[in-house]
Design an enzyme around this catalytic site. Structure first.
Site, PDB file in Angstrom:
ATOM      1  N   LYS A  16       3.179   4.689   3.054  1.00 61.83           N
ATOM      2  CA  LYS A  16       2.940   5.325   1.765  1.00 61.83           C
ATOM      3  C   LYS A  16       1.837   4.604   0.993  1.00 61.83           C
ATOM      4  O   LYS A  16       1.826   3.382   0.910  1.00 61.83           O
ATOM      5  CB  LYS A  16       4.232   5.333   0.946  1.00 61.83           C
ATOM      6  CG  LYS A  16       5.373   6.083   1.631  1.00 61.83           C
ATOM      7  CD  LYS A  16       6.688   5.922   0.905  1.00 61.83           C
ATOM      8  CE  LYS A  16       7.187   4.504   0.941  1.00 61.83           C
ATOM      9  NZ  LYS A  16       8.564   4.364   0.408  1.00 61.83           N
ATOM     10  N   THR A  51       7.723   5.179 -12.228  1.00 61.37           N
ATOM     11  CA  THR A  51       7.705   5.139 -10.763  1.00 61.37           C
ATOM     12  C   THR A  51       8.985   4.543 -10.192  1.00 61.37           C
ATOM     13  O   THR A  51       9.056   4.259  -8.996  1.00 61.37           O
ATOM     14  CB  THR A  51       6.509   4.304 -10.282  1.00 61.37           C
ATOM     15  OG1 THR A  51       6.583   2.984 -10.866  1.00 61.37           O
ATOM     16  CG2 THR A  51       5.194   4.955 -10.688  1.00 61.37           C
ATOM     17  N   GLY A 104      12.196   4.288  -8.410  1.00 59.07           N
ATOM     18  CA  GLY A 104      12.912   5.115  -7.440  1.00 59.07           C
ATOM     19  C   GLY A 104      12.065   6.076  -6.642  1.00 59.07           C
ATOM     20  O   GLY A 104      12.604   6.940  -5.942  1.00 59.07           O
ATOM     21  N   THR A 105      10.741   5.951  -6.705  1.00 58.25           N
ATOM     22  CA  THR A 105       9.897   6.899  -5.968  1.00 58.25           C
ATOM     23  C   THR A 105      10.105   6.793  -4.454  1.00 58.25           C
ATOM     24  O   THR A 105      10.192   7.810  -3.761  1.00 58.25           O
ATOM     25  CB  THR A 105       8.415   6.673  -6.296  1.00 58.25           C
ATOM     26  OG1 THR A 105       8.094   5.285  -6.127  1.00 58.25           O
ATOM     27  CG2 THR A 105       8.091   7.100  -7.711  1.00 58.25           C
ATOM     28  N   GLY A 106      10.165   5.566  -3.939  1.00 57.03           N
ATOM     29  CA  GLY A 106      10.353   5.399  -2.499  1.00 57.03           C
ATOM     30  C   GLY A 106      11.694   5.909  -2.036  1.00 57.03           C
ATOM     31  O   GLY A 106      11.798   6.579  -0.997  1.00 57.03           O
ATOM     32  N   CYS A 107      12.749   5.603  -2.796  1.00 58.05           N
ATOM     33  CA  CYS A 107      14.089   6.100  -2.467  1.00 58.05           C
ATOM     34  C   CYS A 107      14.094   7.623  -2.444  1.00 58.05           C
ATOM     35  O   CYS A 107      14.669   8.256  -1.550  1.00 58.05           O
ATOM     36  CB  CYS A 107      15.099   5.611  -3.499  1.00 58.05           C
ATOM     37  SG  CYS A 107      15.173   3.829  -3.723  1.00 58.05           S
TER      38      CYS A 107
END
Length: 273
Positions: A174, A207, A209-212
């Protein structure tokens, strides 16, 4: 109804971890189950404490879920210690889990470290070979490989292919931590293909929690039976829209959460239409 399981840490502020995963599953019309492997005291500004769950209780949670529910996909997030990684890997192998999305959460958006240094080798040895897709951000990809963070798209692509060689069937590196007007993710697949997934880079502090959320959206797509490439593309579209709508969710004084239900709530006043 499709069922997805999240194996991750709990975020007391509700923006990341188990809470973000379950919100994302619900937004995609997937029934969400959970195995909590750690409790965190955190908010939008900082992580102030982490309490790993005893491994025997993690095993009990895993067995309870798989003994009763027909789990279509699994999302793995924060696993704070090597012992937890070993426990989760044992459980997934024992139950023949499929469609495993591994998000190697190492550092929170606020900067707090969520994975112990000695756990990286266990992650590489036990979980990467089980993953249908690995979804690191740029710093996480570098940490797993023991190299410098990629500064260009070409370097990110090289790291994606290097990660692929460690065992996961597919890798999505990402690009949210990169620079430039666009956020470019690199998808490297088991058949040797590599693809750029591009979205505009949005100017927001929200941003958390974006990856989760992205990895959970991929798992939700796989739970629906959507092919992996399409599931990744749809998840990228979903998280981009959730970030774009995040400024309408006024929560906390630091890195606020994304808007998981942006398709369902009216953006003007935050209420259901």
């Amino acid at each position: 109804m499709p069922i997805a399981l999240t194996i991750a840490g709990s975020d007391s502020s509700g923006g990341a971890g188990i809470q973000a995963d379950l919100k994302t599953f619900a937004a995609h019309q997937v029934y969400g189950a959970s195995v909590i492997v750690a409790l965190t005291a955190q908010n939008t500004k900082a992580v102030t404490a982490i309490h790993p769950v005893p491994t025997d209780f993690v095993t009990a949670q895993l067995d309870a879920v798989f003994d009763d529910l027909a789990v279509d996909a699994v999302k793995i997030g924060m696993l704070a210690t090597a012992e937890l990684i070993e426990t989760v890997a044992d459980g997934l192998e024992r139950h023949g889990a499929r469609n495993i999305v591994l998000d190697p959460v190492m550092v929170a958006a606020s900067g707090g470290r969520l994975l112990q240094e000695d756990a990286v080798e266990a992650l590489k040895r036990r979980l990467l070979p089980l993953a249908t897709i690995l979804t690191p951000n740029l710093p996480e990809a570098a940490a797993i490989l023991g190299t410098a963070t990629a500064g260009t798209e070409d370097e990110a692509g090289e790291q994606a292919r290097a990660l692929l060689a460690l065992g996961p069937r597919n890798v999505l590196v990402k690009g949210g931590h990169g620079k430039g007007q666009d956020s470019v993710d690199i998808l490297a697949t088991h058949d040797g293909r590599s693809e750029r997934l591009v979205a505009p880079r949005l100017d927001t502090l929200n941003t958390h929690g974006t990856g989760c959320t992205l990895s959970s959206a991929i798992a939700a797509g796989l739970a629906h039976g959507i092919p992996l490439h399409e599931a990744v593309v749809l998840a990228k579209r979903y998280i981009s829209a959730a970030i774009a709508a995040s400024d309408t969710v006024k929560v906390g004084h630091g890195h606020g959460p994304v808007h998981h239900f942006h398709h369902w709530w009216d953006r003007q006043d935050g209420r259901r239409p």
